[in-house]
Design a protein around this motif. Sequence first.
Motif, mmCIF file in Angstrom:
data_model
loop_
_atom_site.group_PDB
_atom_site.id
_atom_site.type_symbol
_atom_site.label_atom_id
_atom_site.label_comp_id
_atom_site.label_asym_id
_atom_site.label_seq_id
_atom_site.Cartn_x
_atom_site.Cartn_y
_atom_site.Cartn_z
ATOM 1 N N GLN A 1 2.442 0.790 3.047
ATOM 2 C CA GLN A 1 2.981 2.218 4.423
ATOM 3 C C GLN A 1 1.674 3.603 4.348
ATOM 4 O O GLN A 1 0.657 2.652 3.272
ATOM 5 C CB GLN A 1 3.525 2.485 2.461
ATOM 6 N N ARG A 2 1.714 4.152 4.485
ATOM 7 C CA ARG A 2 0.584 5.088 4.791
ATOM 8 C C ARG A 2 0.365 4.823 4.247
ATOM 9 O O ARG A 2 0.385 5.303 2.864
ATOM 10 C CB ARG A 2 0.696 6.442 5.308
ATOM 11 N N THR A 3 -1.889 4.513 4.333
ATOM 12 C CA THR A 3 -2.051 4.820 3.236
ATOM 13 C C THR A 3 -3.259 6.437 2.871
ATOM 14 O O THR A 3 -3.842 6.244 2.186
ATOM 15 C CB THR A 3 -3.775 3.881 3.253
ATOM 16 N N THR B 1 0.809 -1.101 -0.067
ATOM 17 C CA THR B 1 0.098 -0.244 -0.040
ATOM 18 C C THR B 1 1.012 0.781 -0.072
ATOM 19 O O THR B 1 2.236 1.408 0.360
ATOM 20 C CB THR B 1 -0.866 0.328 1.120
ATOM 21 N N ALA B 2 0.115 2.448 0.018
ATOM 22 C CA ALA B 2 0.545 3.899 -0.094
ATOM 23 C C ALA B 2 0.127 4.560 -0.253
ATOM 24 O O ALA B 2 -1.415 4.372 -0.248
ATOM 25 C CB ALA B 2 2.199 4.333 -1.061
ATOM 26 N N GLY B 3 0.374 6.243 -0.326
ATOM 27 C CA GLY B 3 -0.634 7.204 -0.355
ATOM 28 C C GLY B 3 -0.941 7.813 0.735
ATOM 29 O O GLY B 3 -0.801 7.566 1.535
ATOM 30 N N ASN C 1 10.873 -3.690 -7.931
ATOM 31 C CA ASN C 1 10.848 -4.135 -6.615
ATOM 32 C C ASN C 1 9.207 -4.334 -5.337
ATOM 33 O O ASN C 1 9.162 -4.857 -5.038
ATOM 34 C CB ASN C 1 11.718 -4.030 -6.327
ATOM 35 N N MET C 2 9.445 -2.361 -5.560
ATOM 36 C CA MET C 2 8.124 -2.176 -4.584
ATOM 37 C C MET C 2 7.346 -1.669 -5.762
ATOM 38 O O MET C 2 7.662 -0.797 -5.788
ATOM 39 C CB MET C 2 8.798 -0.970 -3.353
ATOM 40 N N CYS C 3 6.024 -2.514 -5.098
ATOM 41 C CA CYS C 3 4.871 -2.034 -5.684
ATOM 42 C C CYS C 3 4.638 -0.984 -5.257
ATOM 43 O O CYS C 3 3.141 -1.799 -4.456
ATOM 44 C CB CYS C 3 4.292 -2.888 -7.075
ATOM 45 N N TYR C 4 4.360 -0.246 -5.207
ATOM 46 C CA TYR C 4 2.989 1.207 -3.520
ATOM 47 C C TYR C 4 2.311 1.198 -4.706
ATOM 48 O O TYR C 4 1.594 1.415 -6.028
ATOM 49 C CB TYR C 4 3.814 2.495 -3.560
ATOM 50 N N GLU C 5 0.795 1.352 -3.451
ATOM 51 C CA GLU C 5 -0.171 1.253 -3.920
ATOM 52 C C GLU C 5 -1.267 1.158 -4.451
ATOM 53 O O GLU C 5 -2.546 1.582 -5.921
ATOM 54 C CB GLU C 5 -0.759 3.408 -4.563
ATOM 55 N N ALA C 6 -1.083 0.324 -4.559
ATOM 56 C CA ALA C 6 -1.292 -1.046 -5.238
ATOM 57 C C ALA C 6 -2.388 -1.999 -4.931
ATOM 58 O O ALA C 6 -3.648 -2.163 -5.763
ATOM 59 C CB ALA C 6 -0.684 -2.618 -5.460
ATOM 60 N N HIS D 1 6.719 -4.774 6.887
ATOM 61 C CA HIS D 1 7.290 -3.613 7.159
ATOM 62 C C HIS D 1 6.425 -2.339 6.358
ATOM 63 O O HIS D 1 5.474 -2.306 5.936
ATOM 64 C CB HIS D 1 8.669 -3.721 6.289
ATOM 65 N N VAL D 2 6.692 -1.521 7.565
ATOM 66 C CA VAL D 2 6.406 -0.199 7.565
ATOM 67 C C VAL D 2 7.029 0.784 7.163
ATOM 68 O O VAL D 2 8.114 1.079 7.206
ATOM 69 C CB VAL D 2 5.394 -0.111 9.346
ATOM 70 N N GLY D 3 5.981 1.778 5.863
ATOM 71 C CA GLY D 3 6.322 2.658 5.793
ATOM 72 C C GLY D 3 5.631 3.805 6.150
ATOM 73 O O GLY D 3 4.363 4.227 6.798
ATOM 74 N N THR D 4 6.312 5.213 6.663
ATOM 75 C CA THR D 4 5.536 6.315 6.932
ATOM 76 C C THR D 4 6.411 7.736 6.769
ATOM 77 O O THR D 4 7.244 7.319 6.287
ATOM 78 C CB THR D 4 4.898 6.203 8.724
ATOM 79 N N SER D 5 5.889 9.294 6.967
ATOM 80 C CA SER D 5 6.370 10.163 6.394
ATOM 81 C C SER D 5 6.638 11.058 7.528
ATOM 82 O O SER D 5 5.276 10.571 8.808
ATOM 83 C CB SER D 5 5.817 10.789 5.332
#
Length: 512
Positions: free
Chosen positions: A169-171, A129-131, A380-385, A198-202
Amino acid sequence: MNCEPRRAARAGGREARRAARAAPLSDAVRPVRAGMSGGQYKPLSEASVEKIHQSALEALEVIGLSQAPESGVKALTEAGAIQGDDGRIRFPRALVEDMLAVAARDITLHARDPKHDLHLSGSKVHYGTAGAAVHIVDPVTLDYRESTAQDLYDAARLVDNLDNIHFYQRTMVCRDVVDNQEMDLNTLYGSLAGTRKHVGTSFSDPSHVADCLDLIHMVAGGEEKWLERPFVSNSNCFVVPPMKFAEESCVVMEDCIRRGMPVLLLSAGQAGATAPAPIALTIVQAVAECLAGVVYVNAVKKGAPAIFGTWPFVSDLRTGAMSGGSAEQALLTAGCAQMHKFYNLPGGAASGISDSKLPDMQAGWEQGITNSLAGLAGLNMCYEAVGMHASLLGFCLESLVLGDDLLGQAMRLVRGIDVTEDSTSIEAMKQVCMGGPGHYLGSDQTLKLMQTEYIYPSVANRMSPKEWNEAGKPVLLDAAIARKNEILSKAGSVIDPEIDRAIRAKYNIYFR
């Protein structure tokens, strides 16, 4: 003609297949899993890749980037970059090549549970995820409402229980948290409390990094344990396209690097708006900006883990609006994946965004096309999938569940066709055709490969029309809602209760 023996054989075959399908299966032999290698799809020729590379180097040398923070100017110029009279930082080709030589490769993004570690090398593919959606989509009432900290936590809990979503990652934006520092803390903790992946954040301000790292250390069991396995990465929009540094984000990036946190160097221009209209030149700009990021990161700390985040988007040139679900977006992402491989750097980009407002057929084709091409290109990393609607403005929890099925199918495409001595032997054909039952339904080979060669959806419907009618004509959305509710009813916080109490006593946490 007596058909009873054949019917009995088929019935027996069905029972055997049901038993085989229900048998426990180790992760090592699952038909799809995180980190399978793509790279089969290449929209750019070798000559095109080289041309984009040379144009990116020229852009860095001639145009450069403006608005670097004072600390960035110091680090970059000491490394060999040149600040002109116009204030722009320019990058000699030799400097870029030197920094590419020392840049981190084959990195691991750790998870709190090691089985979810992400090994970013070659063309290994991971979806997540992401966004920063500001709305939650209700697919039943068709309403959009402001997203909350509880929604973010719920999304993380779902991801923790969906096998084909490999990181979180932060949605969305916690719109119920007014204070920006509390928002960063709640975004981080909601993600960590919901999943061991694994977690991604900003971080919205450099001053917020210290408290957020303090929270991370509490979860990890101390700074030393965090440094051994950093399980959070910083999603960092270090540039404001076209070709400008984002000053505060750069300062955040420097701090994160020094504190041992991997960074995602995120360049998110929009073709026809903040990036050039030609798809190839949009890739040139994104590559140039991220190469500047590689120099920046390694000027701060050589070999610091960073993801080459060429993340360009597409505009609908009739209106200027973003079009994240377009074929052009799929091509952009796949082309960027090729550039990552050219530099042999861990890379990430956007895939799976839908312009549709709901989890409908439009969302299905947009997410299917963009995710499949990203995976086949070896990103490698498909974000916002998964989960993202309305060109990143809305997020749908039910779409996470539906997207898990979709990503399973996409990963099956990535895996491709296994051609071995066993898989091309005609022995099974001889047994069936020459004195056998005339079908393969109950053969040993079929039963053996049921789970290792084939993937089955969790909510998608493969009933016959007769079965579907007898089951009350179920619709896909109802199945997604049911699975979402089932997961959330059982999934609690993955943080130790004592640590959770300590964090809540120290910081104002909004979700429960």
